[in-house]
Design a protein around this motif. Structure first.
Motif, PDB file in Angstrom:
ATOM      1  N   ALA A  35       0.924  -1.179  -0.029  1.00 18.29           N
ATOM      2  CA  ALA A  35       0.093  -0.012   0.006  1.00 18.29           C
ATOM      3  C   ALA A  35       0.756   1.216  -0.051  1.00 18.29           C
ATOM      4  O   ALA A  35       0.668   2.316  -0.803  1.00 18.29           O
ATOM      5  CB  ALA A  35      -0.919  -0.004   1.185  1.00 18.29           C
ATOM      6  N   TYR A  36       1.752   1.362   0.645  1.00 15.76           N
ATOM      7  CA  TYR A  36       2.875   2.454   1.036  1.00 15.76           C
ATOM      8  C   TYR A  36       3.366   2.657  -0.514  1.00 15.76           C
ATOM      9  O   TYR A  36       3.574   3.626  -0.914  1.00 15.76           O
ATOM     10  CB  TYR A  36       3.723   2.319   2.173  1.00 15.76           C
ATOM     11  N   LEU A  37       3.943   1.634  -1.134  1.00 18.39           N
ATOM     12  CA  LEU A  37       4.835   1.777  -2.257  1.00 18.39           C
ATOM     13  C   LEU A  37       3.772   2.192  -3.403  1.00 18.39           C
ATOM     14  O   LEU A  37       4.263   3.005  -4.185  1.00 18.39           O
ATOM     15  CB  LEU A  37       5.427   0.376  -2.639  1.00 18.39           C
ATOM     16  N   ALA A  38       2.643   1.795  -3.238  1.00 19.49           N
ATOM     17  CA  ALA A  38       1.551   2.422  -4.446  1.00 19.49           C
ATOM     18  C   ALA A  38       1.242   3.709  -4.174  1.00 19.49           C
ATOM     19  O   ALA A  38       1.299   4.472  -5.004  1.00 19.49           O
ATOM     20  CB  ALA A  38       0.333   1.508  -4.121  1.00 19.49           C
ATOM     21  N   ASP A  39       1.170   4.072  -2.741  1.00 22.67           N
ATOM     22  CA  ASP A  39       0.884   5.529  -2.605  1.00 22.67           C
ATOM     23  C   ASP A  39       1.895   6.394  -2.913  1.00 22.67           C
ATOM     24  O   ASP A  39       1.727   7.590  -3.736  1.00 22.67           O
ATOM     25  CB  ASP A  39       0.522   5.699  -1.054  1.00 22.67           C
ATOM     26  N   VAL A  40       3.140   5.849  -2.858  1.00 19.41           N
ATOM     27  CA  VAL A  40       4.400   7.022  -3.000  1.00 19.41           C
ATOM     28  C   VAL A  40       4.527   6.873  -4.477  1.00 19.41           C
ATOM     29  O   VAL A  40       5.002   7.960  -4.798  1.00 19.41           O
ATOM     30  CB  VAL A  40       5.612   6.162  -2.104  1.00 19.41           C
ATOM     31  N   ARG A  41       4.436   5.826  -5.201  1.00 18.72           N
ATOM     32  CA  ARG A  41       4.403   5.956  -6.596  1.00 18.72           C
ATOM     33  C   ARG A  41       3.528   7.119  -7.223  1.00 18.72           C
ATOM     34  O   ARG A  41       4.072   7.563  -8.087  1.00 18.72           O
ATOM     35  CB  ARG A  41       3.919   4.444  -7.371  1.00 18.72           C
ATOM     36  N   THR A  42       2.179   7.307  -6.953  1.00 16.56           N
ATOM     37  CA  THR A  42       1.429   8.036  -7.101  1.00 16.56           C
ATOM     38  C   THR A  42       2.022   9.670  -7.102  1.00 16.56           C
ATOM     39  O   THR A  42       1.985  10.358  -7.639  1.00 16.56           O
ATOM     40  CB  THR A  42       0.156   8.324  -6.550  1.00 16.56           C
ATOM     41  N   LEU A  43       2.673   9.773  -5.749  1.00 17.41           N
ATOM     42  CA  LEU A  43       3.394  11.157  -5.344  1.00 17.41           C
ATOM     43  C   LEU A  43       4.380  11.223  -6.638  1.00 17.41           C
ATOM     44  O   LEU A  43       4.627  12.285  -6.938  1.00 17.41           O
ATOM     45  CB  LEU A  43       3.868  10.857  -4.073  1.00 17.41           C
ATOM     46  N   LEU A  44       5.204  10.211  -6.824  1.00 21.71           N
ATOM     47  CA  LEU A  44       6.471  10.492  -7.648  1.00 21.71           C
ATOM     48  C   LEU A  44       6.037  10.614  -9.070  1.00 21.71           C
ATOM     49  O   LEU A  44       6.508  11.563  -9.772  1.00 21.71           O
ATOM     50  CB  LEU A  44       7.454   9.269  -7.581  1.00 21.71           C
ATOM     51  N   ASP A  45       4.736   9.951  -9.387  1.00 19.42           N
ATOM     52  CA  ASP A  45       3.978  10.176 -10.846  1.00 19.42           C
ATOM     53  C   ASP A  45       3.575  11.674 -10.888  1.00 19.42           C
ATOM     54  O   ASP A  45       3.849  12.310 -11.930  1.00 19.42           O
ATOM     55  CB  ASP A  45       3.206   9.422 -11.073  1.00 19.42           C
ATOM     56  N   HIS A  46       3.151  12.330  -9.668  1.00 24.17           N
ATOM     57  CA  HIS A  46       2.682  13.586  -9.854  1.00 24.17           C
ATOM     58  C   HIS A  46       3.965  14.567 -10.075  1.00 24.17           C
ATOM     59  O   HIS A  46       3.907  15.430 -10.663  1.00 24.17           O
ATOM     60  CB  HIS A  46       2.052  13.916  -8.243  1.00 24.17           C
ATOM     61  N   LEU A  47       4.853  14.305  -9.217  1.00 26.45           N
ATOM     62  CA  LEU A  47       6.343  15.073  -9.598  1.00 26.45           C
ATOM     63  C   LEU A  47       6.625  15.036 -11.126  1.00 26.45           C
ATOM     64  O   LEU A  47       6.978  16.326 -11.430  1.00 26.45           O
ATOM     65  CB  LEU A  47       7.544  14.526  -8.655  1.00 26.45           C
TER      66      LEU A  47
END
Length: 304
Positions: A35-47
């Protein structure tokens, strides 16, 4: 900031390191790690979408922009709160490893969550569910289902904790079960005679039919002899509770905690019983008990 490594400081490199950190240093469960990796991936994709590259570009403004985009896309309070939690762990990790000069996550404010009261069985329904589980059949499946339901309700353990039980975790002399909980924390919880009897019936008439050399010391097994999986355990519970009031393993956990409080147990004892790290996680059950008391009062008191 420490010297950077161009390979390890890419998004994929940092995510790989972050995954190891979650598993080995924080001891998070596989579900939490995913779950954390999926959430952080959305953050990095946003960047990436905003023209920034790599975790080094993270600051409070970028975090707020990410959350704003999620909100506009229709993310609810619970989703936003979960992603904020993941982001805070991530930015703390980046700061600790020298990839960020400061930790912007500590300044990130999240939405106030409205915690829904858990749905619980009443004492009569819980007794009916336990009686119905297995339906007195003697097949390995029926014996396992009965034991799974009795242990979940009798101990209040999480379904993943139940699936992780080994044969020697059950102490019949003391009437206890040793449980490995979240974060690798071990606790010992009491277990009642009905649950122990259901386990013994499973061990005598069910487990031997499915056990293989690969079964090891697992208490509960699947039909192929491997350790019982969480998804199958959930199915056992749903199949067993359907005729009374359909609920899952967490519903049995909620019910066990509520019935303990209704019976006079103090909140600290219930906290230890459930393996909650914080008392605030346990306090929701007091609201459930008060809600039930209020219904009884309104129905029975002449001045209500």
């Amino acid at each position: 900031m420490v010297d950077s490594d161009p390979v390890r400081d890419t998004s994929d490199g940092v995510l790989s390191d972050f995954e190891r950190y979650l598993r080995t240093e924080l001891g998070r469960s596989p579900h939490t790690v995913r779950a954390y990796l999926a959430d952080v991936r959305t953050l990095l994709d946003h960047l990436e979408a905003t023209g920034e590259h790599g975790p080094a570009a993270l600051d409070l403004s970028a975090l707020r922009g990410w959350l704003g985009a999620l909100h506009e896309a229709g993310a609810g309070r619970a989703t936003l709160a979960r992603r904020i939690a993941a982001a805070r762990v991530f930015t703390s990790y980046l700061h600790r490893t020298g990839r960020l000069d400061s930790d912007p996550g500590v300044l990130l404010a999240g939405p106030r969550q409205h915690r829904a009261l858990p749905t619980v069985l009443d004492e009569t329904q819980a007794a009916e569910v336990c009686a119905a589980a297995g339906d007195d059949a003697e097949s390995p499946l029926a014996l396992r289902r009965r034991a799974v339901v009795e242990v979940l309700y009798g101990t209040g353990v999480r379904v993943a904790e139940l699936c992780g039980l080994d044969l020697d975790d059950v102490d019949r002399e003391r009437g206890t079960v040793r449980v490995l909980g979240k974060g690798g924390k071990e606790r010992v919880v009491p277990v009642g005679r009905p649950a122990l009897e259901a386990v013994d019936r499973w061990l005598d008439g069910g487990r031997p039919h499915w056990a293989t050399p690969a079964s090891g010391h697992a208490l509960f097994l699947g039909a192929r002899g491997g350790r019982l999986g969480v998804r199958t355990a959930r199915r056992d519970v749903y199949e067993s509770t359907g005729a009374v009031r359909r609920t899952g393993p967490h519903g049995l956990r909620h019910s066990a905690a509520t019935h303990l409080l209704n019976g006079g147990a103090d909140l600290r004892s219930v906290q230890e019983f459930l393996g909650h790290a914080s008392l605030s996680s346990t306090q929701i059950y007091t609201h459930v008990s008060v809600e039930r008391l209020t219904r009884v009062y309104n129905q029975a008191h002449p001045r209500a």
